[in-house]
Design a protein around this motif. Structure first.
Motif, mmCIF file in Angstrom:
data_model
loop_
_atom_site.group_PDB
_atom_site.id
_atom_site.type_symbol
_atom_site.label_atom_id
_atom_site.label_comp_id
_atom_site.label_asym_id
_atom_site.label_seq_id
_atom_site.Cartn_x
_atom_site.Cartn_y
_atom_site.Cartn_z
ATOM 1 N N MET A 1 2.220 -1.633 -1.664
ATOM 2 C CA MET A 1 1.328 -0.477 -1.720
ATOM 3 C C MET A 1 0.364 -0.565 -0.561
ATOM 4 N N SER A 2 0.351 0.414 0.289
ATOM 5 C CA SER A 2 -0.572 0.387 1.412
ATOM 6 C C SER A 2 -1.934 0.866 0.967
ATOM 7 N N SER A 3 -2.968 0.355 1.594
ATOM 8 C CA SER A 3 -4.318 0.778 1.253
ATOM 9 C C SER A 3 -5.228 0.443 2.402
ATOM 10 N N SER A 4 -6.425 0.997 2.357
ATOM 11 C CA SER A 4 -7.388 0.649 3.362
ATOM 12 C C SER A 4 -7.870 -0.767 3.122
ATOM 13 N N PRO A 5 -8.226 -1.487 4.173
ATOM 14 C CA PRO A 5 -8.603 -2.884 4.009
ATOM 15 C C PRO A 5 -9.879 -3.040 3.219
ATOM 16 N N ALA B 1 4.147 2.578 -1.778
ATOM 17 C CA ALA B 1 5.092 2.024 -0.810
ATOM 18 C C ALA B 1 6.251 1.375 -1.553
ATOM 19 N N PRO B 2 7.419 1.275 -0.922
ATOM 20 C CA PRO B 2 8.556 0.587 -1.548
ATOM 21 C C PRO B 2 8.232 -0.880 -1.791
ATOM 22 N N GLY B 3 8.916 -1.466 -2.753
ATOM 23 C CA GLY B 3 8.720 -2.870 -3.050
ATOM 24 C C GLY B 3 8.954 -3.164 -4.512
ATOM 25 N N PRO B 4 8.718 -4.389 -4.948
ATOM 26 C CA PRO B 4 8.963 -4.770 -6.343
ATOM 27 C C PRO B 4 8.160 -3.940 -7.341
ATOM 28 N N ASP B 5 6.904 -3.597 -6.989
ATOM 29 C CA ASP B 5 6.104 -2.773 -7.906
ATOM 30 C C ASP B 5 6.776 -1.435 -8.155
ATOM 31 N N ARG B 6 7.227 -0.793 -7.074
ATOM 32 C CA ARG B 6 7.915 0.497 -7.204
ATOM 33 C C ARG B 6 9.193 0.347 -8.008
ATOM 34 N N GLU B 7 9.948 -0.717 -7.770
ATOM 35 C CA GLU B 7 11.218 -0.907 -8.481
ATOM 36 C C GLU B 7 10.979 -1.068 -9.988
ATOM 37 N N ARG B 8 9.953 -1.844 -10.349
ATOM 38 C CA ARG B 8 9.644 -1.982 -11.778
ATOM 39 C C ARG B 8 9.193 -0.646 -12.368
ATOM 40 N N ALA C 1 -10.754 12.071 -27.292
ATOM 41 C CA ALA C 1 -10.638 10.801 -26.595
ATOM 42 C C ALA C 1 -10.651 9.672 -27.615
ATOM 43 N N PRO C 2 -10.036 8.553 -27.274
ATOM 44 C CA PRO C 2 -9.799 7.533 -28.263
ATOM 45 C C PRO C 2 -10.985 6.694 -28.637
ATOM 46 N N GLY C 3 -12.099 6.794 -28.002
ATOM 47 C CA GLY C 3 -13.221 6.018 -28.461
ATOM 48 C C GLY C 3 -14.085 5.523 -27.341
ATOM 49 N N VAL C 4 -14.505 4.292 -27.435
ATOM 50 C CA VAL C 4 -15.513 3.777 -26.533
ATOM 51 C C VAL C 4 -14.892 3.267 -25.253
ATOM 52 N N GLY C 5 -15.779 2.857 -24.348
ATOM 53 C CA GLY C 5 -15.334 2.411 -23.044
ATOM 54 C C GLY C 5 -14.598 1.101 -23.093
ATOM 55 N N THR C 6 -13.318 1.142 -22.864
ATOM 56 C CA THR C 6 -12.531 -0.065 -22.676
ATOM 57 C C THR C 6 -11.815 0.117 -21.370
ATOM 58 N N GLY C 7 -10.569 0.356 -21.288
ATOM 59 C CA GLY C 7 -10.020 0.801 -20.034
ATOM 60 C C GLY C 7 -8.797 0.113 -19.561
ATOM 61 N N ALA C 8 -8.868 -0.552 -18.426
ATOM 62 C CA ALA C 8 -7.697 -1.078 -17.758
ATOM 63 C C ALA C 8 -7.090 -2.190 -18.579
ATOM 64 N N GLU C 9 -6.049 -2.773 -18.092
ATOM 65 C CA GLU C 9 -5.183 -3.567 -18.932
ATOM 66 C C GLU C 9 -5.022 -4.979 -18.441
ATOM 67 N N ALA C 10 -4.595 -5.841 -19.356
ATOM 68 C CA ALA C 10 -4.260 -7.198 -18.965
ATOM 69 C C ALA C 10 -3.108 -7.152 -17.984
ATOM 70 N N GLY C 11 -3.152 -8.018 -16.990
ATOM 71 C CA GLY C 11 -2.085 -8.024 -16.005
ATOM 72 C C GLY C 11 -2.187 -6.881 -15.043
ATOM 73 N N ALA C 12 -3.402 -6.400 -14.736
ATOM 74 C CA ALA C 12 -3.560 -5.251 -13.864
ATOM 75 C C ALA C 12 -3.175 -5.595 -12.433
ATOM 76 N N GLU C 13 -3.189 -4.566 -11.603
ATOM 77 C CA GLU C 13 -2.724 -4.660 -10.225
ATOM 78 C C GLU C 13 -3.354 -5.838 -9.493
ATOM 79 N N PRO C 14 -2.555 -6.630 -8.774
ATOM 80 C CA PRO C 14 -3.118 -7.738 -8.015
ATOM 81 C C PRO C 14 -4.222 -7.240 -7.096
ATOM 82 N N GLY C 15 -5.323 -7.972 -7.052
ATOM 83 C CA GLY C 15 -6.448 -7.560 -6.221
ATOM 84 C C GLY C 15 -7.463 -6.744 -6.987
ATOM 85 N N PHE C 16 -7.133 -6.270 -8.181
ATOM 86 C CA PHE C 16 -8.077 -5.501 -8.984
ATOM 87 C C PHE C 16 -8.740 -6.437 -9.979
#
Length: 630
Positions: free
Chosen positions: A1-5, A35-42, A292-307
């Motif tokens: 995945m391309s992104s700004s530095p 971008a193409p790569g393992p993330d896209r394939e999954r 909406a489902p309730g209170v502030g929780t959000g992203a997930e275990a195993g989130a995107e590398p670098g996050f």
């Protein structure tokens, strides 16, 4: 995945740069495309697998008729790993990045919105959402163990009094020398509430010393005293498991209490970006915001590398977008498809329907809305790498859901030439059974879910004002004089004109913020809710323009110019909306503004009762004692 530095020090968010009078063009044009790569394939594999499963197991018209999801569907979703899209393989999840989890939820919404809604709640707001920020200990072990089992989960915050209230009627009282808590109360509008195995429940914790604080406790739905009372029947999202819960002295161990105060997970709008903790009610619209489902929780275990999430507030904003964004984009794409299929082969007075100028204009506007929603979601699901993206996540709620609403409304009008009727009715007479009426109701729900739209505008502006203006060192707007607009390399002449307009609008937004806030307290500023609501909508529109221009410019420089006319049209229509917004900021600040007398006459007296003359106001239903009566 391309992104700004990434920079060593997170920069101010693009939305807050706009509120400060600047267009962060260089940053925006480093647009993070997939971008193409393992993330896209999954991601591709998961999208394909879920699409196949839903075609085999879900008849959306049957769900619409019965208001129920098919028997065994949740078990099939669990077996396929779709309840743990971004959870890592160590907990039996698919290990997708947030962007590719979004794609999976989008394909679910394209088949059946209620299925996507249930999946989004489990993946975006479920108990596993907390794992990245929980310290090592028994609570983290409990949640991780239940995640391995593939549980359905939820967040139970909304109450009949309205979640915008700071207090919670539900209480948690320590017992047995503080080793346990007993929770008593009732929750409404709880997504997955009737099927969840584990959920976080907000309650006012009453300590022996008299202190009270709203906190979260994790509750197993099998615990004695926990009862799912009934399912809500919403105007849209038929089949979604959204229900009312009752807790009668539900006993949980003390370690089930989240070690965070209310300010950490609920996000008070005047202090930080507003998230789903303020959904049900939102002062105006009590009871309608609870999709909406309730209170502030959000992203997930195993989130995107670098996050690496910084707090529960950031997770909350991402979780909300996994509920709202995929469905918004799916419905918008479907409307574009239905419009072309409807127009093709249809002849009016000897001319193909698609030859008429107004028809072509409306379909082009739908294409531009699809491009806008796709652009916004691509940005907010990746831009965390280059700094704080929580303000954009908040603004994206309205950018996506309102674009979806415009598109569905436009498509209902277009297809109205074949009848204002249900898909089933059309099918019976051999007409194309596009389910636009179902999309219409679901799209309207998205404007309410995650915070009623006008309240989200207000919260977004309050957060921007607090961050940029209500500080000890607010921006100096005189420094903006003479600052040139970005060069707009890669844009068409029309696009460069839009960019110059955007540059001037950002400066005008900063000047308006200065007039409203400098020398005043936050309480004084936020009391003028119309001004903050309009400022929020202006800032959101400018962000949408900035993102579509930046993405189309970045793509054009790489040889792909297909987005240029879409960006041109998206900006042209946004400018029309902005032209209607700015005059609202000029409304008088008088002690008795124009709305005051009519509002008082209607709410506090009988002088305007003639306005409802000759209508029957009796409700066809009455509250049942012990069930719906409050």
């Amino acid at each position: 995945m391309s992104s700004s530095p990434s920079s060593t020090e997170p920069s101010r968010s693009p939305l807050h740069e706009l509120y400060s009078g600047r267009v962060p063009w260089q940053r925006l044009t480093s647009f993070p495309e997939p971008a193409p790569g393992p993330d896209r394939e999954r991601g591709d594999a998961a999208v394909t697998a879920l699409a196949r499963l839903l075609r085999e197991r879900v008849d959306p018209e049957e769900v619409e008729r019965t208001g129920r999801l098919p028997e065994g569907l949740m078990a099939a979703l669990r077996e396929g790993g779709f309840l743990k899209l971004t959870t890592g393989p160590e907990l039996g999840g698919l290990g997708l990045t947030p962007y590719h989890a979004f794609r999976v939820l989008e394909v679910a919404a394209s088949r059946c919105t209620p299925v996507a809604f249930s999946l989004a709640i489990t993946n975006g707001f479920g108990s596993g959402s907390y794992l990245p920020l929980l310290p090592e200990g028994p609570l983290k072990e409990l949640i991780a163990g239940r995640m391995r089992e593939g549980i359905v989960s939820a967040g139970a915050d909304a109450e009949a009094i309205g979640t915008a209230n700071e207090r919670r009627a539900t209480t948690a009282v320590p017992v047995d020398d503080g080793k346990f808590y007993e929770i008593t109360g009732e929750k409404v509008f709880i997504g997955n509430g009737t099927v969840a195995d584990l959920m976080d429940v907000s309650a006012t914790v009453r300590e022996p010393d008299g202190r009270e604080e709203v906190r979260l406790l994790f509750v197993d739905s099998r615990t004695e005293g926990f009862e799912a009372l009934d399912r809500h029947e919403f105007m849209g999202l038929r089949g979604a498991e959204i229900g009312r819960l009752r807790l009668d002295r539900v006993r949980v161990p003390a370690f089930h209490l989240l070690d965070e105060s209310e300010e950490s997970w609920r996000m008070r709008p005047a202090e930080r970006e507003a998230g789903p903790g303020a959904t049900a009610g939102a002062e105006a619209g009590a009871g309608t915001g609870g999709l909406a489902p309730g209170v502030g929780t959000g992203a997930e275990a195993g989130a995107e590398p670098g996050f690496v999430p910084t707090d529960f507030g950031q997770l909350a904003s991402l979780g909300r977008m996994l509920v709202i964004g995929p469905a918004s984009l799916a419905l918008t794409r479907l409307c574009l498809h239905w419009s072309r299929e409807f127009v093709r082969g249809r002849v009016i007075d000897g001319r193909g329907l698609g030859e008429y100028e107004e028809i072509r204009r409306r379909i082009a506007e739908t294409a531009a809305d699809v491009y806008t929603v796709d652009t916004v979601m691509t940005w907010v699901l990746h831009a965390h790498r280059s700094g704080d993206n929580q303000p954009e996540l908040t603004a994206a709620k309205n950018l996506t859901s309102l674009a979806c609403w415009r598109t569905v409304d436009r498509t209902v009008s277009l297809l109205g030439g074949e009848g204002y009727e249900t898909a089933a009715s059309k099918a019976r007479r051999g007409a194309q059974p596009f389910p636009v009426e179902r999309a219409f109701r679901d799209a309207r729900a998205l404007r309410v879910a995650g915070g009623v739209d006008f309240m989200v505008d207000r919260w977004s502006a309050e957060a921007a004002l607090s961050t940029c203006w209500l500080t000890g060192d607010p921006p100096d707007i005189t420094l903006l004089d003479g600052v040139p607009a970005p060069d707009g390399a890669g844009l068409s002449p029309a696009g460069r004109a839009h960019l110059a307009f955007l540059h001037r609008q950002a400066q005008e937004l900063a000047a308006a913020c200065a007039r409203l806030s400098v020398g005043r307290t936050a309480e004084e500023v936020f009391r003028q809710q119309r001004h903050t609501t309009v400022l929020g909508r202006i800032g959101t529109e400018l962000l949408g323009m900035a993102l579509v221009l930046a993405r189309s410019a970045a793509r054009a420089r790489q040889g792909d110019r297909a987005g240029l006319p879409l960006a041109d049209l998206a900006c042209a229509t946004a400018r029309l909306r902005l032209a209607a917004l700015w005059p609202r900021l000029a409304e008088p600040d008088a002690a008795e503004p124009a709305f005051a007398a009519p509002a008082a006459a209607w709410l506090d007296g009988t002088g305007l009762d003639f306005l409802v003359r000759d209508v029957v106001t009796d409700l066809p239903y009455t509250a049942s004692p012990g069930k719906d009566a409050r």
